[in-house]
Write a protein that holds these residues in place. Structure first.
Motif, PDB file in Angstrom:
ATOM      1  N   PRO B  62      -8.082  -7.238   9.423  1.00  0.00           N
ATOM      2  CA  PRO B  62      -7.343  -7.917  10.485  1.00  0.00           C
ATOM      3  C   PRO B  62      -5.840  -7.639  10.402  1.00  0.00           C
ATOM      4  CG  PRO B  62      -8.055  -9.482   8.807  1.00  0.00           C
ATOM      5  CD  PRO B  62      -8.691  -8.179   8.471  1.00  0.00           C
ATOM      6  N   SER B  63      -5.152  -7.878  11.499  1.00  0.00           N
ATOM      7  CA  SER B  63      -3.714  -7.640  11.556  1.00  0.00           C
ATOM      8  C   SER B  63      -2.994  -8.503  10.526  1.00  0.00           C
ATOM      9  CB  SER B  63      -3.223  -7.968  12.966  1.00  0.00           C
ATOM     10  OG  SER B  63      -1.852  -7.724  13.044  1.00  0.00           O
ATOM     11  N   GLY B  64      -2.053  -7.876   9.819  1.00  0.00           N
ATOM     12  CA  GLY B  64      -1.254  -8.637   8.859  1.00  0.00           C
ATOM     13  C   GLY B  64      -1.915  -8.802   7.502  1.00  0.00           C
ATOM     14  N   CYS B  65      -3.028  -8.102   7.239  1.00  0.00           N
ATOM     15  CA  CYS B  65      -3.716  -8.282   5.960  1.00  0.00           C
ATOM     16  C   CYS B  65      -3.142  -7.373   4.881  1.00  0.00           C
ATOM     17  CB  CYS B  65      -5.214  -8.035   6.107  1.00  0.00           C
ATOM     18  SG  CYS B  65      -5.646  -6.309   6.310  1.00  0.00           S
ATOM     19  N   GLY B  66      -2.159  -6.549   5.225  1.00  0.00           N
ATOM     20  CA  GLY B  66      -1.495  -5.752   4.203  1.00  0.00           C
ATOM     21  C   GLY B  66      -1.885  -4.286   4.171  1.00  0.00           C
ATOM     22  N   LYS B  67      -2.499  -3.804   5.254  1.00  0.00           N
ATOM     23  CA  LYS B  67      -2.931  -2.399   5.266  1.00  0.00           C
ATOM     24  C   LYS B  67      -1.731  -1.452   5.179  1.00  0.00           C
ATOM     25  CE  LYS B  67      -4.988  -2.828   9.278  1.00  0.00           C
ATOM     26  NZ  LYS B  67      -4.688  -4.239   9.569  1.00  0.00           N
ATOM     27  N   SER B  68      -0.731  -1.701   6.023  1.00  0.00           N
ATOM     28  CA  SER B  68       0.453  -0.826   5.996  1.00  0.00           C
ATOM     29  C   SER B  68       1.173  -0.928   4.666  1.00  0.00           C
ATOM     30  CB  SER B  68       1.409  -1.194   7.129  1.00  0.00           C
ATOM     31  OG  SER B  68       0.783  -1.012   8.378  1.00  0.00           O
ATOM     32  N   THR B  69       1.171  -2.117   4.099  1.00  0.00           N
ATOM     33  CA  THR B  69       1.804  -2.319   2.797  1.00  0.00           C
ATOM     34  C   THR B  69       1.121  -1.453   1.733  1.00  0.00           C
ATOM     35  OG1 THR B  69       2.300  -4.584   3.432  1.00  0.00           O
ATOM     36  CG2 THR B  69       2.390  -4.076   1.092  1.00  0.00           C
ATOM     37  N   LEU B  70      -0.212  -1.478   1.738  1.00  0.00           N
ATOM     38  CA  LEU B  70      -0.981  -0.667   0.793  1.00  0.00           C
ATOM     39  C   LEU B  70      -0.648   0.817   0.962  1.00  0.00           C
ATOM     40  CD1 LEU B  70      -3.210  -0.519  -1.320  1.00  0.00           C
ATOM     41  CD2 LEU B  70      -4.899  -0.518   0.525  1.00  0.00           C
ATOM     42  N   PHE B 103       2.762   7.340  10.139  1.00  0.00           N
ATOM     43  CA  PHE B 103       3.057   5.919  10.193  1.00  0.00           C
ATOM     44  C   PHE B 103       2.488   5.306  11.466  1.00  0.00           C
ATOM     45  CE2 PHE B 103       6.211   7.564   7.285  1.00  0.00           C
ATOM     46  CZ  PHE B 103       6.204   6.606   6.282  1.00  0.00           C
ATOM     47  N   GLN B 104       2.514   3.974  11.481  1.00  0.00           N
ATOM     48  CA  GLN B 104       1.935   3.256  12.616  1.00  0.00           C
ATOM     49  C   GLN B 104       2.672   3.564  13.914  1.00  0.00           C
ATOM     50  OE1 GLN B 104       1.212  -0.728  11.358  1.00  0.00           O
ATOM     51  NE2 GLN B 104       0.171  -1.320  13.219  1.00  0.00           N
ATOM     52  N   SER B 105       3.986   3.773  13.839  1.00  0.00           N
ATOM     53  CA  SER B 105       4.743   4.211  15.019  1.00  0.00           C
ATOM     54  C   SER B 105       5.142   5.669  14.803  1.00  0.00           C
ATOM     55  CB  SER B 105       5.963   3.324  15.202  1.00  0.00           C
ATOM     56  OG  SER B 105       6.733   3.320  14.029  1.00  0.00           O
ATOM     57  N   PRO B 231      -8.405 -11.239   5.376  1.00  0.00           N
ATOM     58  CA  PRO B 231      -7.072 -11.638   5.856  1.00  0.00           C
ATOM     59  C   PRO B 231      -6.142 -11.916   4.682  1.00  0.00           C
ATOM     60  CG  PRO B 231      -8.787 -12.975   6.887  1.00  0.00           C
ATOM     61  CD  PRO B 231      -9.450 -12.180   5.820  1.00  0.00           C
ATOM     62  N   ARG B 232      -4.855 -11.991   4.973  1.00  0.00           N
ATOM     63  CA  ARG B 232      -3.845 -12.185   3.952  1.00  0.00           C
ATOM     64  C   ARG B 232      -4.131 -13.425   3.115  1.00  0.00           C
ATOM     65  NH1 ARG B 232       1.258 -14.214   4.205  1.00  0.00           N
ATOM     66  NH2 ARG B 232       1.010 -14.817   6.366  1.00  0.00           N
ATOM     67  N   PRO B 233      -3.994 -13.379   1.798  1.00  0.00           N
ATOM     68  CA  PRO B 233      -3.593 -12.203   1.029  1.00  0.00           C
ATOM     69  C   PRO B 233      -4.715 -11.171   0.953  1.00  0.00           C
ATOM     70  CG  PRO B 233      -4.080 -14.033  -0.435  1.00  0.00           C
ATOM     71  CD  PRO B 233      -4.186 -14.561   0.953  1.00  0.00           C
TER      72      PRO B 233
HETATM   73  N1  LIG Z   1       9.307  -5.969   4.603  1.00  0.00           N
HETATM   74  C1  LIG Z   1       8.587  -7.104   4.585  1.00  0.00           C
HETATM   75  N2  LIG Z   1       9.122  -8.264   4.141  1.00  0.00           N
HETATM   76  C2  LIG Z   1       8.399  -9.415   4.131  1.00  0.00           C
HETATM   77  N3  LIG Z   1       7.135  -9.504   4.532  1.00  0.00           N
HETATM   78  C3  LIG Z   1       6.533  -8.398   4.977  1.00  0.00           C
HETATM   79  C4  LIG Z   1       7.231  -7.140   5.046  1.00  0.00           C
HETATM   80  N4  LIG Z   1       6.390  -6.200   5.557  1.00  0.00           N
HETATM   81  C5  LIG Z   1       5.231  -6.855   5.790  1.00  0.00           C
HETATM   82  N5  LIG Z   1       5.301  -8.154   5.443  1.00  0.00           N
HETATM   83  C6  LIG Z   1       4.240  -9.154   5.519  1.00  0.00           C
HETATM   84  O1  LIG Z   1       3.162  -8.688   4.762  1.00  0.00           O
HETATM   85  C7  LIG Z   1       1.940  -8.880   5.452  1.00  0.00           C
HETATM   86  C8  LIG Z   1       1.200  -7.566   5.577  1.00  0.00           C
HETATM   87  O2  LIG Z   1       1.921  -6.705   6.437  1.00  0.00           O
HETATM   88  P1  LIG Z   1       1.375  -5.277   6.837  1.00  0.00           P
HETATM   89  O3  LIG Z   1       2.356  -4.634   7.725  1.00  0.00           O
HETATM   90  O4  LIG Z   1       1.010  -4.544   5.605  1.00  0.00           O
HETATM   91  O5  LIG Z   1       0.068  -5.681   7.655  1.00  0.00           O
HETATM   92  P2  LIG Z   1      -0.989  -4.728   8.395  1.00  0.00           P
HETATM   93  O6  LIG Z   1      -2.308  -4.994   7.804  1.00  0.00           O
HETATM   94  O7  LIG Z   1      -0.526  -3.329   8.414  1.00  0.00           O
HETATM   95  O8  LIG Z   1      -0.977  -5.334   9.871  1.00  0.00           O
HETATM   96  P3  LIG Z   1      -1.198  -4.561  11.267  1.00  0.00           P
HETATM   97  O9  LIG Z   1      -2.652  -4.275  11.362  1.00  0.00           O
HETATM   98  O10 LIG Z   1      -0.771  -5.572  12.282  1.00  0.00           O
HETATM   99  O11 LIG Z   1      -0.359  -3.339  11.262  1.00  0.00           O
HETATM  100  C9  LIG Z   1       2.288  -9.506   6.778  1.00  0.00           C
HETATM  101  O12 LIG Z   1       1.988 -10.864   6.701  1.00  0.00           O
HETATM  102  C10 LIG Z   1       3.753  -9.310   6.936  1.00  0.00           C
HETATM  103  O13 LIG Z   1       4.326 -10.438   7.534  1.00  0.00           O
END
Ligand SMILES: Nc1ncnc2c1ncn2[C@@H]1O[C@H](COP(=O)(O)OP(=O)(O)OP(=O)(O)O)[C@@H](O)[C@H]1O
Ligand SMILES: [Mg+2]
Lengths: 269, 276
Positions: B62-70, B103-105, B231-233
């Motif tokens: 789901p959105s915001g679960c940290g995929k981009s972070t990983l 990247f996503q964008s 979902p997050r975390p």
């Molecule tokens: N630079 C940052 N500082 C603080 N919090 C962040 C930062 N980047 C992301 N987050 C938080 O970390 C969580 C995961 O973000 P991330 O971008 O990894 O989600 P995602 O799974 O890629 O979501 P999406 O599918 O919408 O792209 C989100 O709750 C976001 O608010």
């Protein structure tokens, strides 16, 4: 306002007619109310004075001096501003130590330093160039810092993900990204340099349009002063035009914004 | 039947060759926290998975679960708060040259033409410009951007820009591709073309690909293995081996097996409360 009117020859004719009407009203008003020429001269004597001054070469000579001061001051001030701004933007340490000076100078009206600078550097060219440089310095330095710092984080990450060096990030991203800010700063700096040169001439100089204005003021030659003001605004327009041209060439990719800002800036300068 | 959904840590169904030489990426007990104290955001907790050399792994969640972070951690752009991420056996300490990231964008440079944007890695890494020029033109043609080489990004649609960024990720022929919803901005038809092309590139050059997506069908169509995040975390909630034969054609989506995978992933997402 509709674009049909502001564009094309009809618009130009209307503008010229409007200018002529204003000048005519001015002329008629001064004559009708018999206003003394040392308070407000009629346009006719302003243009006559301007013509005489241009023919005698006196305007050209003084304008040349002021222009030289402005250009030298602009070059000196903006070069230092760019170098220092870059150093501040790239190095936390430089920023840390320069910050108190920057804050102090930024709040100070730089033209108020002109008397001191004339005392230190004399009545000649040097004090004018330094004053012009000082006044031109800040707008560009601030814009350079902001521009270099405003690089989009995603773009920085993209370059970093390719293992780009810090210098590559600077040359490939930060510098081009800062160009719109730098050009906005240059536009302001150019006009500020002119202001700096004129103010320093007011304080003490032997030549230049500032000196000319003061001596005409002393002799109650108000028409002559108006002539100099006209010349000054023409100079200002030309200087601004030079920067705008350069901007269009360098910032071709930023075209939509470039045309807008140059229009918006006009009244302010 | 077709692969099984396993709960992490319970079933040994997923072959996990620990410390084997074929292990390209290994993520061990990885956690990431943004910020500190009361404002801290726990983006990832206890992530544990491996990607084999040449494997195509999709991550859905789901959105915001940290995929981009990983993905940013795998790209070496930020260190994890806890645990480790290993690449070919050694800890990821910073960016590397042989990784391509989408990247996503699109993240293009507005002052560079399409071609010059695609060639950014060539300039950064000082590769042979002549050879790379031909490759750039080929790849641009492949993604349907022939004739747009000299245009600037602002003259392109969002989908076209994203295709430029895809070419840019591929141009230096990286062994590992990290892709963050690369086709999210594309129309359905272009997206399908891209799926086929990506599969072809992957099969020909045997890259390791980590592919993040919101689309379950996209994940199933492309991947050898799908990781489902909670979902997050964010955690890895389920792992699914996709045993559809390759090369997969577009009509594989109509087969029964495909439908079963899609339903299993949806069920896994629902079970963790992370419906897409
Ligand atoms: N630079 C940052 N500082 C603080 N919090 C962040 C930062 N980047 C992301 N987050 C938080 O970390 C969580 C995961 O973000 P991330 O971008 O990894 O989600 P995602 O799974 O890629 O979501 P999406 O599918 O919408 O792209 C989100 O709750 C976001 O608010
Ligand atoms: Mg994301």
């Amino acid at each position: 306002m509709s674009h049909a009117i502001t564009r094309g020859t009809t618009g130009l004719t209307l503008r010229l007619v409007l200018v002529a009407v204003v000048l005519g009203a001015w002329e008629a008003g001064v004559r009708h109310f018999e206003i003394a020429p040392y308070i407000l001269p009629p346009p006719s004597s302003i243009f006559a004075g301007l013509w005489r001054g241009l023919q005698s070469g006196i305007y050209i000579k003084h304008a040349g001096v002021t222009l030289a001061e402005t250009f030298m001051g602009f070059t000196l001030g903006t070069m230092l501003a760019f170098i220092l701004g870059t150093a501040v933007a790239l190095s936390r340490r430089v920023e840390y130590f320069l910050y108190p000076f920057i804050v102090m100078f930024q709040a100070m009206p730089k033209v108020a330093l002109a008397p001191l600078i004339v005392v230190w550097f004399g009545l000649g060219l040097t004090s004018k160039v330094i004053n012009a440089a000082l006044v031109a310095f800040f707008p560009l330095m601030v814009n350079t810092i902001v521009g270099l710092r405003s690089a989009d984080e995603d773009r920085v990450n993209l370059l970093r993900s390719l293992a780009a060096s810090r210098w590559q990030i600077f040359w490939m991203l930060q510098l081009p990204n800062a160009m719109p800010y730098i050009f906005a700063g240059l536009e302001i700096a150019m006009i500020f340099a002119l202001i700096g040169a004129i103010v320093a001439e007011f304080v003490g100089a032997e030549q230049g349009l500032g000196v000319l204005i003061q001596s005409m003021n002393f002799n109650l030659d108000v028409a002559g002063q108006f002539g100099v003001l006209l010349i000054l605004s023409v100079i200002g327009l030309i200087l601004n035009g030079l920067i705008t041209r350069l901007r269009r060439r360098v910032l071709f990719w930023d075209a939509p914004r470039a045309t807008n800002t140059s229009l918006r800036k006009e009244p302010g300068t | 039947m077709h692969g099984t959904v396993e709960a992490r840590g319970r079933s040994p169904a997923e072959p996990r060759p620990l410390a084997s030489s074929t292990e390209q990426i290994a993520v061990r007990n990885l956690s990431l926290r943004y910020g500190d104290g009361a404002d801290a955001v726990h983006a990832l907790t206890d992530i544990d998975f491996a990607v084999r050399d040449g494997e195509f792994v999709s991550i859905v969640g789901p959105s915001g679960c940290g995929k981009s972070t990983l993905l940013r951690i795998l790209a070496g752009l930020m260190p994890p708060t806890q645990g480790q991420a290993l690449l070919a056996g050694s800890a990821i300490t910073g960016p590397r040259r042989d990784i391509g990231v989408v990247f996503q964008s699109p993240v293009l440079f507005p002052w560079r033409t399409v071609l010059a944007n695609a060639e950014v890695p060539v300039h950064v890494q000082g590769l042979n410009r002549k050879a790379m020029r031909a490759r750039a033109l080929d790849l641009l043609k492949l993604v349907g951007l022939e004739g747009f080489e000299g245009r600037y990004p602002r003259e392109l649609s969002g989908g076209m820009q994203q295709r430029v960024s895809l070419v840019r990720a591929l141009i230096h022929d990286p062994a590992l591709l990290l892709m963050d919803e690369p086709f999210g901005a594309l129309d359905a038809m272009t997206r399908e073309t891209m799926h086929i092309e990506l599969q072809r590139i992957w099969m020909e050059r045997r890259k390791t690909i980590v592919f993040i997506t919101h689309s379950i069908a996209e994940a199933v169509f492309l991947a050898d293995r799908v990781l489902v995040m909670t979902p997050r975390p964010g955690k890895i909630g389920a792992v699914l081996n996709i045993e559809l034969p390759r090369p997969r054609a577009l009509d594989v989506v109509n087969t029964e097996g495909f439908g079963i995978y899609v339903r299993q992933i949806r069920a896994a997402l629902n079970a963790t409360g992370g419906a897409l």
